[in-house]
Design a protein around this motif. Structure first.
Motif, PDB file in Angstrom:
ATOM      1  N   PHE A 182      20.262  -1.414  -1.791  1.00 27.98           N
ATOM      2  CA  PHE A 182      19.880  -2.531  -2.222  1.00 27.98           C
ATOM      3  C   PHE A 182      17.748  -1.753  -0.864  1.00 27.98           C
ATOM      4  O   PHE A 182      16.330  -1.856  -1.530  1.00 27.98           O
ATOM      5  N   HIS A 183      17.780  -2.158  -0.198  1.00 19.67           N
ATOM      6  CA  HIS A 183      17.111  -1.991   0.791  1.00 19.67           C
ATOM      7  C   HIS A 183      16.375  -0.994   0.392  1.00 19.67           C
ATOM      8  O   HIS A 183      14.494  -0.703   0.950  1.00 19.67           O
ATOM      9  N   ALA A 184      17.018   0.455   0.708  1.00 15.37           N
ATOM     10  CA  ALA A 184      16.087   1.478   0.668  1.00 15.37           C
ATOM     11  C   ALA A 184      15.291   2.282  -0.842  1.00 15.37           C
ATOM     12  O   ALA A 184      14.612   2.304  -1.154  1.00 15.37           O
ATOM     13  N   TRP A 185      15.647   1.614  -1.891  1.00 12.57           N
ATOM     14  CA  TRP A 185      15.153   1.298  -3.469  1.00 12.57           C
ATOM     15  C   TRP A 185      13.891   0.524  -3.728  1.00 12.57           C
ATOM     16  O   TRP A 185      12.694   0.671  -3.858  1.00 12.57           O
ATOM     17  N   ILE A 186      14.278  -0.793  -2.473  1.00 13.73           N
ATOM     18  CA  ILE A 186      12.701  -1.416  -1.772  1.00 13.73           C
ATOM     19  C   ILE A 186      11.620  -1.030  -1.259  1.00 13.73           C
ATOM     20  O   ILE A 186      10.329  -1.289  -1.725  1.00 13.73           O
ATOM     21  N   GLN A 187      12.267   0.341  -0.960  1.00  8.77           N
ATOM     22  CA  GLN A 187      10.980   0.981   0.223  1.00  8.77           C
ATOM     23  C   GLN A 187      10.710   1.810  -0.634  1.00  8.77           C
ATOM     24  O   GLN A 187       9.726   2.560  -0.105  1.00  8.77           O
ATOM     25  N   THR A 188      11.319   2.428  -1.227  1.00 10.05           N
ATOM     26  CA  THR A 188      10.288   3.814  -2.330  1.00 10.05           C
ATOM     27  C   THR A 188       8.991   3.800  -2.373  1.00 10.05           C
ATOM     28  O   THR A 188       8.329   4.572  -1.874  1.00 10.05           O
ATOM     29  N   PRO A 189       8.455   2.813  -3.101  1.00 11.22           N
ATOM     30  CA  PRO A 189       6.631   2.889  -3.292  1.00 11.22           C
ATOM     31  C   PRO A 189       6.454   2.988  -1.841  1.00 11.22           C
ATOM     32  O   PRO A 189       4.730   3.874  -2.196  1.00 11.22           O
ATOM     33  N   ALA A 190       7.297   2.792  -0.550  1.00 12.99           N
ATOM     34  CA  ALA A 190       6.280   3.256   0.593  1.00 12.99           C
ATOM     35  C   ALA A 190       6.563   4.477   0.995  1.00 12.99           C
ATOM     36  O   ALA A 190       6.380   5.051   2.264  1.00 12.99           O
ATOM     37  N   ASP A 191       7.655   5.041   0.793  1.00 11.64           N
ATOM     38  CA  ASP A 191       8.076   6.472   0.164  1.00 11.64           C
ATOM     39  C   ASP A 191       6.597   7.731   0.463  1.00 11.64           C
ATOM     40  O   ASP A 191       5.986   7.684  -0.109  1.00 11.64           O
ATOM     41  N   THR A 192       6.169   7.780   1.732  1.00  9.79           N
ATOM     42  CA  THR A 192       4.864   9.027   1.934  1.00  9.79           C
ATOM     43  C   THR A 192       5.381  10.070   1.275  1.00  9.79           C
ATOM     44  O   THR A 192       3.987  10.837   0.689  1.00  9.79           O
ATOM     45  N   GLY A 193       6.272  10.614   0.773  1.00  8.60           N
ATOM     46  CA  GLY A 193       6.716  11.721  -0.213  1.00  8.60           C
ATOM     47  C   GLY A 193       6.861  11.362  -1.652  1.00  8.60           C
ATOM     48  O   GLY A 193       5.859  12.259  -1.950  1.00  8.60           O
ATOM     49  N   LEU A 194       7.304  10.582  -1.959  1.00  5.35           N
ATOM     50  CA  LEU A 194       6.756  10.296  -3.598  1.00  5.35           C
ATOM     51  C   LEU A 194       4.924   9.661  -3.829  1.00  5.35           C
ATOM     52  O   LEU A 194       4.666  10.453  -4.789  1.00  5.35           O
ATOM     53  N   VAL A 195       4.496   8.918  -2.238  1.00  2.00           N
ATOM     54  CA  VAL A 195       2.360   9.070  -2.727  1.00  2.00           C
ATOM     55  C   VAL A 195       2.609  10.295  -3.008  1.00  2.00           C
ATOM     56  O   VAL A 195       1.968  10.735  -3.953  1.00  2.00           O
ATOM     57  N   ASN A 196       2.913  11.721  -2.408  1.00  2.00           N
ATOM     58  CA  ASN A 196       1.958  13.011  -2.181  1.00  2.00           C
ATOM     59  C   ASN A 196       2.355  13.210  -3.672  1.00  2.00           C
ATOM     60  O   ASN A 196       2.055  14.216  -3.878  1.00  2.00           O
ATOM     61  N   LEU A 197       3.528  13.353  -4.419  1.00  2.00           N
ATOM     62  CA  LEU A 197       3.743  13.724  -5.327  1.00  2.00           C
ATOM     63  C   LEU A 197       3.233  13.301  -6.574  1.00  2.00           C
ATOM     64  O   LEU A 197       3.165  14.163  -7.337  1.00  2.00           O
ATOM     65  N   LEU A 214      -0.316   1.527  -9.220  1.00  2.00           N
ATOM     66  CA  LEU A 214       1.064   0.725  -9.830  1.00  2.00           C
ATOM     67  C   LEU A 214       1.420   0.344  -8.254  1.00  2.00           C
ATOM     68  O   LEU A 214       1.860   0.190  -7.819  1.00  2.00           O
ATOM     69  N   LEU A 215       1.694   2.371  -7.524  1.00  2.00           N
ATOM     70  CA  LEU A 215       1.931   1.900  -6.191  1.00  2.00           C
ATOM     71  C   LEU A 215       1.476   1.498  -5.421  1.00  2.00           C
ATOM     72  O   LEU A 215       2.378   0.654  -4.442  1.00  2.00           O
ATOM     73  N   GLY A 216       0.271   0.974  -5.710  1.00  2.65           N
ATOM     74  CA  GLY A 216      -0.971   0.532  -4.503  1.00  2.65           C
ATOM     75  C   GLY A 216      -0.002  -1.167  -4.686  1.00  2.65           C
ATOM     76  O   GLY A 216      -0.477  -1.633  -3.788  1.00  2.65           O
ATOM     77  N   VAL A 217      -0.207  -1.227  -6.130  1.00  2.00           N
ATOM     78  CA  VAL A 217       0.547  -3.352  -6.114  1.00  2.00           C
ATOM     79  C   VAL A 217       2.200  -3.388  -5.672  1.00  2.00           C
ATOM     80  O   VAL A 217       1.621  -4.254  -4.879  1.00  2.00           O
ATOM     81  N   LEU A 218       2.720  -1.790  -5.766  1.00  3.83           N
ATOM     82  CA  LEU A 218       3.985  -2.852  -4.993  1.00  3.83           C
ATOM     83  C   LEU A 218       4.337  -2.655  -3.672  1.00  3.83           C
ATOM     84  O   LEU A 218       4.631  -2.736  -3.155  1.00  3.83           O
ATOM     85  N   ASN A 219       3.032  -1.482  -3.188  1.00  2.00           N
ATOM     86  CA  ASN A 219       3.300  -1.143  -1.352  1.00  2.00           C
ATOM     87  C   ASN A 219       2.347  -3.056  -0.521  1.00  2.00           C
ATOM     88  O   ASN A 219       2.337  -3.486   0.138  1.00  2.00           O
ATOM     89  N   ALA A 220       1.199  -3.809  -1.795  1.00  3.42           N
ATOM     90  CA  ALA A 220       1.103  -4.736  -1.750  1.00  3.42           C
ATOM     91  C   ALA A 220       2.097  -5.572  -1.350  1.00  3.42           C
ATOM     92  O   ALA A 220       1.679  -6.559  -0.398  1.00  3.42           O
ATOM     93  N   LEU A 221       2.779  -5.915  -2.540  1.00  9.48           N
ATOM     94  CA  LEU A 221       3.765  -6.705  -2.148  1.00  9.48           C
ATOM     95  C   LEU A 221       5.031  -6.327  -1.117  1.00  9.48           C
ATOM     96  O   LEU A 221       5.577  -7.305  -0.413  1.00  9.48           O
ATOM     97  N   LEU A 222       4.655  -4.946  -1.116  1.00 11.02           N
ATOM     98  CA  LEU A 222       6.090  -4.738   0.703  1.00 11.02           C
ATOM     99  C   LEU A 222       5.070  -5.284   1.407  1.00 11.02           C
ATOM    100  O   LEU A 222       6.109  -5.818   2.404  1.00 11.02           O
ATOM    101  N   LEU A 223       3.952  -5.005   1.629  1.00 14.01           N
ATOM    102  CA  LEU A 223       3.128  -5.571   2.956  1.00 14.01           C
ATOM    103  C   LEU A 223       3.251  -7.769   2.828  1.00 14.01           C
ATOM    104  O   LEU A 223       3.333  -7.498   3.870  1.00 14.01           O
ATOM    105  N   ALA A 224       3.479  -8.133   1.778  1.00 14.59           N
ATOM    106  CA  ALA A 224       3.648  -9.526   1.979  1.00 14.59           C
ATOM    107  C   ALA A 224       4.772  -9.866   2.280  1.00 14.59           C
ATOM    108  O   ALA A 224       5.640 -10.989   3.920  1.00 14.59           O
TER     109      ALA A 224
END
Length: 242
Positions: A182-197, A214-224
């Motif tokens: 599941f770690h790969a799915w948790i990292q999805t919001p930080a995937d540069t390819g997704l952000v570019n899309l 939404l991606l920004g909020v999820l990335n903030a959670l990933l940062l924490a």
């Protein structure tokens, strides 16, 4: 011409066999970007191109996409063009490391250059979003804080990851069995390819801001989570050394 094509195919297959583990790597990066980078590296290996050339090309393509966001009025064709340039830059970013592996390994200078370009890309992408929103939409000043916050989150998280790996003195690529699926799915919001899309939504500012925010909020959670995890890892190393 045939010999060149055969050489590229052989290089592609060699890189496929020597590919890093995909454990914990987001889907686009693993399934799409690495394959694109592998193909670009295999073709580049047939000439005199070096990993540093690929890094420079990566940054040039990225800057092209960012420039479109800053200078062109929002539209479907514009959004597709910007997205393709950004994704090309991302693929070339994967190609530089793969080309280095194909030629026997990279150098500290090359790795340093790659990280410098990556850090610039993480910051400049969100600044381009900020400028584009300011120039071509009538959003409030409060909304313009979203790309500023996203830029801070992305830059700090990238630095925290890279510095922790350097301080720990270990290979950042974990073994396949060491990372939960599941770690790969948790990292999805930080995937540069997704952000570019998400740039494809650029002509529709409300939809874009919802997805981007939404991606920004999820990335903030990933940062924490990253800060807590990396700090604990380094504390455990210090305790072990003592």
């Amino acid at each position: 011409m045939t010999g060149s094509g055969t050489g590229a195919r052989a290089a592609y297959q060699e890189l496929a066999r020597a590919q890093k583990s995909g454990a914990g790597v987001p889907w686009y990066m693993r399934a799409v970007n690495r394959r694109l980078g592998r193909g670009l590296a295999a073709v580049a290996a047939q000439g005199r191109l070096t990993p540093n050339h690929m890094t420079a090309a990566s940054f040039a393509a990225f800057l092209g996409g960012a420039t479109v966001l800053v200078t062109a009025r929002p539209g479907i064709t514009m959004a597709i063009g910007a997205m393709l340039l950004l994704q090309l830059g991302f693929a070339l970013d994967s190609a530089d490391g793969q080309l280095a592996r194909l030629r026997g390994g990279g150098s500290p200078a090359g790795e340093w250059l790659d990280h410098v370009v990556d850090s610039a890309r993480h910051l400049l992408f969100h600044l381009a979003i900020l400028v584009g929103l300011h120039r071509f939409t009538d959003v409030s000043d409060a909304v313009l804080l979203i790309p500023l916050a996203f830029a801070l989150v992305a830059t700090v998280r990238f630095f925290a990851q890279i510095l922790a790996e350097q301080l720990a003195g270990r290979d950042p690529v974990a073994g396949r069995g060491a990372v939960p699926r599941f770690h790969a799915w948790i990292q999805t919001p930080a995937d540069t390819g997704l952000v570019n899309l998400v740039v494809l939504l650029w002509p529709w500012s409300t939809a874009f801001l919802c997805a981007y925010g939404l991606l920004g909020v999820l990335n903030a959670l990933l940062l924490a989570a990253t800060l807590v995890r990396r700090h604990r890892e380094l504390l455990s190393l210090s305790a072990g050394a003592a």
